[in-house]
Design a protein around this motif. Structure first.
Motif, PDB file in Angstrom:
ATOM      1  N   ALA A  88     -71.113  -2.336 -33.954  1.00  0.00           N
ATOM      2  CA  ALA A  88     -72.271  -2.064 -34.359  1.00  0.00           C
ATOM      3  C   ALA A  88     -72.169  -3.457 -36.281  1.00  0.00           C
ATOM      4  CB  ALA A  88     -73.464  -1.275 -34.582  1.00  0.00           C
ATOM      5  N   GLY A  89     -72.417  -4.912 -35.482  1.00  0.00           N
ATOM      6  CA  GLY A  89     -72.036  -5.858 -36.562  1.00  0.00           C
ATOM      7  C   GLY A  89     -70.446  -6.100 -36.140  1.00  0.00           C
ATOM      8  N   SER A  90     -70.317  -6.278 -35.509  1.00  0.00           N
ATOM      9  CA  SER A  90     -68.904  -7.169 -35.167  1.00  0.00           C
ATOM     10  C   SER A  90     -68.923  -8.083 -34.216  1.00  0.00           C
ATOM     11  CB  SER A  90     -67.605  -6.128 -34.494  1.00  0.00           C
ATOM     12  OG  SER A  90     -67.975  -5.739 -33.225  1.00  0.00           O
ATOM     13  N   LEU A  91     -68.775  -9.666 -33.543  1.00  0.00           N
ATOM     14  CA  LEU A  91     -68.673 -10.088 -33.278  1.00  0.00           C
ATOM     15  C   LEU A  91     -67.436 -10.766 -32.424  1.00  0.00           C
ATOM     16  CD1 LEU A  91     -69.971 -12.860 -36.346  1.00  0.00           C
ATOM     17  CD2 LEU A  91     -71.583 -11.129 -34.498  1.00  0.00           C
ATOM     18  N   ALA A  92     -68.076 -11.238 -31.218  1.00  0.00           N
ATOM     19  CA  ALA A  92     -66.737 -11.625 -29.936  1.00  0.00           C
ATOM     20  C   ALA A  92     -67.138 -12.561 -29.636  1.00  0.00           C
ATOM     21  CB  ALA A  92     -67.059 -10.887 -29.352  1.00  0.00           C
TER      22      ALA A  92
ATOM     23  N   ALA B 280     -66.138 -15.703 -31.701  1.00  0.00           N
ATOM     24  CA  ALA B 280     -66.775 -16.391 -32.677  1.00  0.00           C
ATOM     25  C   ALA B 280     -66.285 -17.829 -33.439  1.00  0.00           C
ATOM     26  CB  ALA B 280     -67.177 -15.057 -33.987  1.00  0.00           C
ATOM     27  N   PRO B 281     -67.326 -18.390 -33.400  1.00  0.00           N
ATOM     28  CA  PRO B 281     -66.164 -20.188 -33.942  1.00  0.00           C
ATOM     29  C   PRO B 281     -66.128 -19.956 -34.981  1.00  0.00           C
ATOM     30  CG  PRO B 281     -68.982 -20.070 -33.081  1.00  0.00           C
ATOM     31  CD  PRO B 281     -68.252 -18.478 -32.437  1.00  0.00           C
ATOM     32  N   LEU B 282     -65.289 -20.930 -35.794  1.00  0.00           N
ATOM     33  CA  LEU B 282     -65.466 -20.803 -36.799  1.00  0.00           C
ATOM     34  C   LEU B 282     -64.915 -22.184 -37.056  1.00  0.00           C
ATOM     35  CD1 LEU B 282     -61.871 -20.281 -38.560  1.00  0.00           C
ATOM     36  CD2 LEU B 282     -62.510 -17.997 -37.567  1.00  0.00           C
ATOM     37  N   ALA B 283     -64.882 -22.289 -38.844  1.00  0.00           N
ATOM     38  CA  ALA B 283     -63.993 -23.852 -38.671  1.00  0.00           C
ATOM     39  C   ALA B 283     -65.115 -24.348 -39.767  1.00  0.00           C
ATOM     40  CB  ALA B 283     -65.220 -24.897 -37.856  1.00  0.00           C
ATOM     41  N   ALA B 284     -63.553 -24.763 -40.995  1.00  0.00           N
ATOM     42  CA  ALA B 284     -63.198 -24.848 -42.151  1.00  0.00           C
ATOM     43  C   ALA B 284     -62.450 -25.716 -43.147  1.00  0.00           C
ATOM     44  CB  ALA B 284     -62.865 -23.002 -42.635  1.00  0.00           C
ATOM     45  N   THR B 285     -61.956 -26.804 -43.807  1.00  0.00           N
ATOM     46  CA  THR B 285     -61.332 -27.152 -44.015  1.00  0.00           C
ATOM     47  C   THR B 285     -60.890 -26.785 -45.263  1.00  0.00           C
ATOM     48  OG1 THR B 285     -62.854 -29.544 -43.967  1.00  0.00           O
ATOM     49  CG2 THR B 285     -60.682 -29.887 -45.511  1.00  0.00           C
TER      50      THR B 285
ATOM     51  N   THR C 181     -61.399 -20.257 -32.345  1.00  0.00           N
ATOM     52  CA  THR C 181     -62.993 -19.139 -32.195  1.00  0.00           C
ATOM     53  C   THR C 181     -62.124 -17.620 -32.195  1.00  0.00           C
ATOM     54  OG1 THR C 181     -63.771 -20.484 -30.303  1.00  0.00           O
ATOM     55  CG2 THR C 181     -64.246 -18.109 -29.904  1.00  0.00           C
ATOM     56  N   VAL C 182     -62.318 -16.534 -32.447  1.00  0.00           N
ATOM     57  CA  VAL C 182     -61.578 -15.563 -33.165  1.00  0.00           C
ATOM     58  C   VAL C 182     -62.043 -14.645 -32.339  1.00  0.00           C
ATOM     59  CG1 VAL C 182     -61.060 -15.954 -34.955  1.00  0.00           C
ATOM     60  CG2 VAL C 182     -63.638 -15.376 -35.402  1.00  0.00           C
ATOM     61  N   ASP C 183     -60.912 -13.923 -31.717  1.00  0.00           N
ATOM     62  CA  ASP C 183     -61.481 -12.654 -30.657  1.00  0.00           C
ATOM     63  C   ASP C 183     -61.933 -11.538 -30.836  1.00  0.00           C
ATOM     64  OD1 ASP C 183     -59.974 -13.985 -28.388  1.00  0.00           O
ATOM     65  OD2 ASP C 183     -58.144 -12.659 -28.974  1.00  0.00           O
ATOM     66  N   ARG C 184     -62.237 -11.261 -32.449  1.00  0.00           N
ATOM     67  CA  ARG C 184     -63.523  -9.943 -33.013  1.00  0.00           C
ATOM     68  C   ARG C 184     -63.051 -11.069 -34.514  1.00  0.00           C
ATOM     69  NH1 ARG C 184     -66.253  -7.841 -29.563  1.00  0.00           N
ATOM     70  NH2 ARG C 184     -67.807  -6.229 -30.276  1.00  0.00           N
ATOM     71  N   LEU C 185     -64.402 -10.612 -34.733  1.00  0.00           N
ATOM     72  CA  LEU C 185     -64.830 -10.576 -36.564  1.00  0.00           C
ATOM     73  C   LEU C 185     -65.397  -9.656 -36.681  1.00  0.00           C
ATOM     74  CD1 LEU C 185     -64.558 -13.059 -38.861  1.00  0.00           C
ATOM     75  CD2 LEU C 185     -66.501 -13.865 -38.003  1.00  0.00           C
ATOM     76  N   LEU C 186     -64.957  -8.957 -38.093  1.00  0.00           N
ATOM     77  CA  LEU C 186     -65.938  -7.968 -38.688  1.00  0.00           C
ATOM     78  C   LEU C 186     -66.769  -8.001 -39.941  1.00  0.00           C
ATOM     79  CD1 LEU C 186     -67.601  -5.472 -38.787  1.00  0.00           C
ATOM     80  CD2 LEU C 186     -65.576  -4.395 -38.994  1.00  0.00           C
ATOM     81  N   VAL C 187     -67.724  -9.015 -40.209  1.00  0.00           N
ATOM     82  CA  VAL C 187     -68.243  -9.478 -41.757  1.00  0.00           C
ATOM     83  C   VAL C 187     -68.837  -7.903 -42.070  1.00  0.00           C
ATOM     84  CG1 VAL C 187     -69.491 -11.377 -43.089  1.00  0.00           C
ATOM     85  CG2 VAL C 187     -68.712 -12.097 -40.959  1.00  0.00           C
ATOM     86  N   GLU C 188     -68.127  -8.051 -44.068  1.00  0.00           N
ATOM     87  CA  GLU C 188     -68.625  -6.744 -44.488  1.00  0.00           C
ATOM     88  C   GLU C 188     -69.040  -7.557 -45.921  1.00  0.00           C
ATOM     89  OE1 GLU C 188     -66.922  -2.844 -43.050  1.00  0.00           O
ATOM     90  OE2 GLU C 188     -65.442  -4.518 -43.116  1.00  0.00           O
ATOM     91  N   ALA C 189     -69.706  -6.368 -46.642  1.00  0.00           N
ATOM     92  CA  ALA C 189     -70.067  -6.744 -47.728  1.00  0.00           C
ATOM     93  C   ALA C 189     -68.935  -7.644 -49.063  1.00  0.00           C
ATOM     94  CB  ALA C 189     -71.063  -5.485 -48.841  1.00  0.00           C
ATOM     95  N   ASP C 190     -68.201  -6.954 -49.048  1.00  0.00           N
ATOM     96  CA  ASP C 190     -66.623  -7.019 -49.216  1.00  0.00           C
ATOM     97  C   ASP C 190     -65.384  -7.484 -48.578  1.00  0.00           C
ATOM     98  OD1 ASP C 190     -66.184  -4.658 -48.200  1.00  0.00           O
ATOM     99  OD2 ASP C 190     -65.213  -3.546 -49.942  1.00  0.00           O
ATOM    100  N   ARG C 191     -65.669  -7.379 -47.310  1.00  0.00           N
ATOM    101  CA  ARG C 191     -63.958  -7.499 -46.364  1.00  0.00           C
ATOM    102  C   ARG C 191     -64.805  -8.339 -45.209  1.00  0.00           C
ATOM    103  NH1 ARG C 191     -59.991  -3.216 -44.578  1.00  0.00           N
ATOM    104  NH2 ARG C 191     -61.543  -2.047 -42.813  1.00  0.00           N
ATOM    105  N   VAL C 192     -63.585  -9.131 -44.831  1.00  0.00           N
ATOM    106  CA  VAL C 192     -64.413  -9.835 -43.316  1.00  0.00           C
ATOM    107  C   VAL C 192     -62.646  -9.885 -43.111  1.00  0.00           C
ATOM    108  CG1 VAL C 192     -64.030 -12.093 -42.095  1.00  0.00           C
ATOM    109  CG2 VAL C 192     -65.054 -11.314 -45.180  1.00  0.00           C
ATOM    110  N   SER C 193     -62.783  -8.998 -41.461  1.00  0.00           N
ATOM    111  CA  SER C 193     -61.710  -9.055 -40.692  1.00  0.00           C
ATOM    112  C   SER C 193     -61.771  -9.229 -39.523  1.00  0.00           C
ATOM    113  CB  SER C 193     -61.454  -7.427 -40.031  1.00  0.00           C
ATOM    114  OG  SER C 193     -61.925  -6.496 -41.143  1.00  0.00           O
TER     115      SER C 193
END
Length: 152
Positions: A62-66, A68-73, A83-95
């Motif tokens: 739960a809470g992970s994203l399949a 997931a698009p991302l863009a940044a400078t 687009t990342v295959d899997r992204l997990l955003v937690e309070a103190d870290r991002v995987s």
């Protein structure tokens, strides 16, 4: 085969573990058009092995994203978009994880430089998007399954 594995990893994570294999085989036959029963079972086995491995529970939880698009400078002006295959955003870290369906490297040193570069770019983008959080990047080779942490 690789595309089908990616699609099943995305679709099967929320399915009850006892139903995953039959769901995978059915989807491969009906939606993906895989006519060979042995091939359907082999792909379903591979995906279910990954999803049932406790080392990856949070990644598919739960809470992970399949997909997931991302863009940044980045601070140096480089634009990263993907687009990342899997992204997990937690309070103190991002995987961030990328799935690889080819041959499993024998060691960290054998991981292709292009795979490491891609993960470094994603990690850099995520540091911009989520400032102050620790960023973890890894490659998940489904054939092991084996996880390679990428030092970013």
């Amino acid at each position: 085969r690789g595309t089908l594995i990616h699609q099943l990893l995305e679709r099967l994570a929320p399915v009850e573990p006892a139903e995953r294999h039959s769901t995978a085989v059915g989807w491969l036959e009906r939606s993906a058009g895989v006519s060979n029963g042995g091939e359907r079972r082999e792909i379903a086995d591979t995906v279910c092995d990954v999803l049932s491995d406790g080392r990856f529970a949070a990644l598919f939880g739960a809470g992970s994203l399949a997909e997931a698009p991302l863009a940044a400078t980045l601070p140096d002006g480089t634009v990263v978009a993907g687009t990342v295959d899997r992204l997990l955003v937690e309070a103190d870290r991002v995987s961030v994880h990328d799935f690889q369906t080819g041959r499993v490297p024998a060691s960290d040193d054998a991981v292709p430089a292009s795979h490491k570069a891609q993960m470094n770019a994603y990690a850099g983008a995520l540091r911009v998007i989520f400032p102050g959080r620790k960023v973890r990047a890894a490659l998940l080779y489904t054939g092991g399954p084996r996880l390679f942490e990428v030092q970013c």
